[in-house]
Design a protein around this motif. Structure first.
Motif, PDB file in Angstrom:
ATOM      1  N   MET A  85      80.935 121.243  66.634  1.00 25.86           N
ATOM      2  CA  MET A  85      79.776 120.438  66.317  1.00 25.86           C
ATOM      3  C   MET A  85      79.783 120.008  64.847  1.00 25.86           C
ATOM      4  SD  MET A  85      77.211 119.139  67.701  1.00 25.86           S
ATOM      5  CE  MET A  85      75.522 118.786  67.741  1.00 25.86           C
ATOM      6  N   THR A  86      80.164 120.914  63.961  1.00 24.79           N
ATOM      7  CA  THR A  86      80.221 120.605  62.533  1.00 24.79           C
ATOM      8  C   THR A  86      81.198 119.472  62.267  1.00 24.79           C
ATOM      9  OG1 THR A  86      79.711 122.894  61.991  1.00 24.79           O
ATOM     10  CG2 THR A  86      80.677 121.565  60.254  1.00 24.79           C
ATOM     11  N   GLY A  87      82.336 119.521  62.923  1.00 24.76           N
ATOM     12  CA  GLY A  87      83.343 118.483  62.741  1.00 24.76           C
ATOM     13  C   GLY A  87      82.828 117.114  63.136  1.00 24.76           C
ATOM     14  N   TRP A  88      82.131 117.038  64.262  1.00 24.73           N
ATOM     15  CA  TRP A  88      81.614 115.757  64.724  1.00 24.73           C
ATOM     16  C   TRP A  88      80.523 115.230  63.799  1.00 24.73           C
ATOM     17  CZ3 TRP A  88      84.213 112.736  67.601  1.00 24.73           C
ATOM     18  CH2 TRP A  88      85.113 113.243  68.536  1.00 24.73           C
ATOM     19  N   LEU A  89      79.685 116.113  63.262  1.00 22.20           N
ATOM     20  CA  LEU A  89      78.651 115.676  62.320  1.00 22.20           C
ATOM     21  C   LEU A  89      79.273 115.127  61.040  1.00 22.20           C
ATOM     22  CD1 LEU A  89      75.974 118.487  62.725  1.00 22.20           C
ATOM     23  CD2 LEU A  89      75.805 116.101  63.448  1.00 22.20           C
ATOM     24  N   LEU A  90      80.247 115.842  60.496  1.00 24.17           N
ATOM     25  CA  LEU A  90      80.927 115.369  59.290  1.00 24.17           C
ATOM     26  C   LEU A  90      81.690 114.075  59.556  1.00 24.17           C
ATOM     27  CD1 LEU A  90      82.297 118.671  57.705  1.00 24.17           C
ATOM     28  CD2 LEU A  90      80.380 117.266  56.936  1.00 24.17           C
ATOM     29  N   PHE A  91      82.343 114.023  60.694  1.00 24.77           N
ATOM     30  CA  PHE A  91      83.095 112.823  61.058  1.00 24.77           C
ATOM     31  C   PHE A  91      82.158 111.626  61.179  1.00 24.77           C
ATOM     32  CE2 PHE A  91      85.025 109.847  64.024  1.00 24.77           C
ATOM     33  CZ  PHE A  91      86.304 109.723  63.502  1.00 24.77           C
ATOM     34  N   SER A  92      81.026 111.812  61.840  1.00 22.48           N
ATOM     35  CA  SER A  92      80.063 110.727  62.025  1.00 22.48           C
ATOM     36  C   SER A  92      79.487 110.256  60.696  1.00 22.48           C
ATOM     37  CB  SER A  92      78.926 111.167  62.945  1.00 22.48           C
ATOM     38  OG  SER A  92      79.432 111.517  64.209  1.00 22.48           O
ATOM     39  N   ALA A  93      79.117 111.198  59.839  1.00 24.43           N
ATOM     40  CA  ALA A  93      78.578 110.832  58.523  1.00 24.43           C
ATOM     41  C   ALA A  93      79.635 110.085  57.712  1.00 24.43           C
ATOM     42  CB  ALA A  93      78.107 112.077  57.777  1.00 24.43           C
ATOM     43  N   GLY A  94      80.851 110.584  57.730  1.00 24.46           N
ATOM     44  CA  GLY A  94      81.944 109.921  57.009  1.00 24.46           C
ATOM     45  C   GLY A  94      82.241 108.547  57.567  1.00 24.46           C
ATOM     46  N   ALA A  95      82.192 108.406  58.891  1.00 20.90           N
ATOM     47  CA  ALA A  95      82.448 107.109  59.521  1.00 20.90           C
ATOM     48  C   ALA A  95      81.405 106.092  59.096  1.00 20.90           C
ATOM     49  CB  ALA A  95      82.468 107.261  61.041  1.00 20.90           C
ATOM     50  N   ILE A  96      80.153 106.508  59.042  1.00 20.63           N
ATOM     51  CA  ILE A  96      79.088 105.592  58.622  1.00 20.63           C
ATOM     52  C   ILE A  96      79.308 105.141  57.184  1.00 20.63           C
ATOM     53  CG2 ILE A  96      76.618 105.478  58.071  1.00 20.63           C
ATOM     54  CD1 ILE A  96      76.185 107.242  60.611  1.00 20.63           C
ATOM     55  N   VAL A  97      79.664 106.079  56.311  1.00 20.93           N
ATOM     56  CA  VAL A  97      79.901 105.729  54.905  1.00 20.93           C
ATOM     57  C   VAL A  97      81.111 104.808  54.782  1.00 20.93           C
ATOM     58  CG1 VAL A  97      80.480 106.646  52.627  1.00 20.93           C
ATOM     59  CG2 VAL A  97      78.765 107.792  54.027  1.00 20.93           C
ATOM     60  N   CYS A  98      82.185 105.089  55.526  1.00 17.40           N
ATOM     61  CA  CYS A  98      83.371 104.218  55.491  1.00 17.40           C
ATOM     62  C   CYS A  98      83.010 102.800  55.914  1.00 17.40           C
ATOM     63  CB  CYS A  98      84.459 104.757  56.418  1.00 17.40           C
ATOM     64  SG  CYS A  98      85.286 106.233  55.846  1.00 17.40           S
ATOM     65  N   LEU A  99      82.236 102.673  56.975  1.00 12.47           N
ATOM     66  CA  LEU A  99      81.862 101.349  57.473  1.00 12.47           C
ATOM     67  C   LEU A  99      80.926 100.630  56.505  1.00 12.47           C
ATOM     68  CD1 LEU A  99      81.470 102.195  61.255  1.00 12.47           C
ATOM     69  CD2 LEU A  99      83.298 100.869  60.179  1.00 12.47           C
ATOM     70  N   VAL A 100      80.006 101.361  55.882  1.00  9.98           N
ATOM     71  CA  VAL A 100      79.112 100.745  54.893  1.00  9.98           C
ATOM     72  C   VAL A 100      79.929 100.250  53.700  1.00  9.98           C
ATOM     73  CG1 VAL A 100      77.302 101.253  53.194  1.00  9.98           C
ATOM     74  CG2 VAL A 100      77.010 101.944  55.570  1.00  9.98           C
ATOM     75  N   ASN A 101      80.870 101.062  53.224  1.00  8.00           N
ATOM     76  CA  ASN A 101      81.713 100.641  52.100  1.00  8.00           C
ATOM     77  C   ASN A 101      82.516  99.397  52.450  1.00  8.00           C
ATOM     78  OD1 ASN A 101      80.830 102.677  50.442  1.00  8.00           O
ATOM     79  ND2 ASN A 101      82.574 104.007  50.820  1.00  8.00           N
ATOM     80  N   PHE A 102      83.057  99.354  53.655  1.00  5.57           N
ATOM     81  CA  PHE A 102      83.821  98.186  54.087  1.00  5.57           C
ATOM     82  C   PHE A 102      82.922  96.958  54.156  1.00  5.57           C
ATOM     83  CE2 PHE A 102      85.562  95.420  57.426  1.00  5.57           C
ATOM     84  CZ  PHE A 102      86.796  95.158  56.873  1.00  5.57           C
ATOM     85  N   TYR A 103      81.728  97.118  54.707  1.00 12.28           N
ATOM     86  CA  TYR A 103      80.781  96.005  54.786  1.00 12.28           C
ATOM     87  C   TYR A 103      80.429  95.496  53.390  1.00 12.28           C
ATOM     88  CZ  TYR A 103      76.295  93.657  55.086  1.00 12.28           C
ATOM     89  OH  TYR A 103      75.278  92.760  54.922  1.00 12.28           O
ATOM     90  N   LEU A 104      80.105  96.409  52.490  1.00 14.82           N
ATOM     91  CA  LEU A 104      79.698  95.995  51.146  1.00 14.82           C
ATOM     92  C   LEU A 104      80.829  95.315  50.388  1.00 14.82           C
ATOM     93  CD1 LEU A 104      77.574  99.087  50.049  1.00 14.82           C
ATOM     94  CD2 LEU A 104      76.740  96.824  50.702  1.00 14.82           C
ATOM     95  N   SER A 105      82.054  95.769  50.602  1.00 10.09           N
ATOM     96  CA  SER A 105      83.187  95.224  49.856  1.00 10.09           C
ATOM     97  C   SER A 105      83.787  93.963  50.474  1.00 10.09           C
ATOM     98  CB  SER A 105      84.300  96.268  49.746  1.00 10.09           C
ATOM     99  OG  SER A 105      83.860  97.372  49.025  1.00 10.09           O
ATOM    100  N   CYS A 106      83.811  93.884  51.790  1.00 10.36           N
ATOM    101  CA  CYS A 106      84.569  92.816  52.441  1.00 10.36           C
ATOM    102  C   CYS A 106      83.746  91.833  53.259  1.00 10.36           C
ATOM    103  CB  CYS A 106      85.624  93.430  53.357  1.00 10.36           C
ATOM    104  SG  CYS A 106      86.797  94.469  52.488  1.00 10.36           S
ATOM    105  N   LEU A 107      82.614  92.239  53.767  1.00 11.88           N
ATOM    106  CA  LEU A 107      81.869  91.378  54.675  1.00 11.88           C
ATOM    107  C   LEU A 107      80.582  90.804  54.097  1.00 11.88           C
ATOM    108  CD1 LEU A 107      82.214  93.493  57.943  1.00 11.88           C
ATOM    109  CD2 LEU A 107      83.602  91.558  57.199  1.00 11.88           C
ATOM    110  N   ARG A 108      79.967  91.496  53.181  1.00 18.55           N
ATOM    111  CA  ARG A 108      78.645  91.099  52.706  1.00 18.55           C
ATOM    112  C   ARG A 108      78.664  89.744  51.984  1.00 18.55           C
ATOM    113  NH1 ARG A 108      75.345  92.735  48.108  1.00 18.55           N
ATOM    114  NH2 ARG A 108      73.179  92.543  48.725  1.00 18.55           N
ATOM    115  N   TYR A 109      79.617  89.532  51.093  1.00 20.79           N
ATOM    116  CA  TYR A 109      79.682  88.261  50.364  1.00 20.79           C
ATOM    117  C   TYR A 109      79.994  87.076  51.284  1.00 20.79           C
ATOM    118  CZ  TYR A 109      80.852  84.687  46.983  1.00 20.79           C
ATOM    119  OH  TYR A 109      80.897  83.511  46.277  1.00 20.79           O
ATOM    120  N   PRO A 110      81.007  87.174  52.162  1.00 14.56           N
ATOM    121  CA  PRO A 110      81.242  86.039  53.069  1.00 14.56           C
ATOM    122  C   PRO A 110      80.029  85.734  53.960  1.00 14.56           C
ATOM    123  CG  PRO A 110      83.146  87.472  53.066  1.00 14.56           C
ATOM    124  CD  PRO A 110      82.081  88.166  52.278  1.00 14.56           C
ATOM    125  N   LEU A 111      79.322  86.762  54.403  1.00 15.25           N
ATOM    126  CA  LEU A 111      78.123  86.522  55.202  1.00 15.25           C
ATOM    127  C   LEU A 111      77.032  85.848  54.367  1.00 15.25           C
ATOM    128  CD1 LEU A 111      77.967  89.805  57.298  1.00 15.25           C
ATOM    129  CD2 LEU A 111      78.583  87.518  58.089  1.00 15.25           C
TER     130      LEU A 111
END
Length: 103
Positions: free
Chosen positions: A1-27
């Motif tokens: 359970m701990t692994g999935w919680l950490l993985f999920s939190a990390g996945a959200i942060v990775c996706l937010v960073n990608f959005y802020l760096s690569c997608l937000r300006y073109p949008l």
């Protein structure tokens, strides 16, 4: 359970960073807004890919599910706040500055 919680939190942060760096300006531009109205926002450095990789290494790697392995490393790769992006940018700047001469 701990692994999935950490993985999920990390996945959200990775996706937010990608959005802020690569997608937000073109949008922003696709919405018809002027470039000078755009405000840059920083992501979360080191957090996302670190959480994803640690969760994968210590809790989820033994599950033997190949899509999870691909997802973990893909998320870590696109996380522009990760240490690998920092090192890549520093290397690019060093190479670029080597080509210029100060006279």
């Amino acid at each position: 359970m701990t692994g999935w919680l950490l993985f999920s939190a990390g996945a959200i942060v990775c996706l937010v960073n990608f959005y802020l760096s690569c997608l937000r300006y073109p949008l922003h531009r696709l919405r018809g807004r002027a470039p000078d109205t755009y405000q840059w926002v920083s992501g979360f450095p080191l957090v996302g890919s670190l959480l994803v990789v640690l969760a994968w290494l210590f809790w989820l790697r033994g599950e033997g599910w190949a899509p999870l392995d691909v997802a973990a490393w893909s998320l870590a790769l696109i996380d522009t706040g990760g240490i690998h992006w920092f090192l890549l940018v520093m290397l690019a700047q060093a190479i670029r500055s080597r080509g210029t001469t100060n006279t």
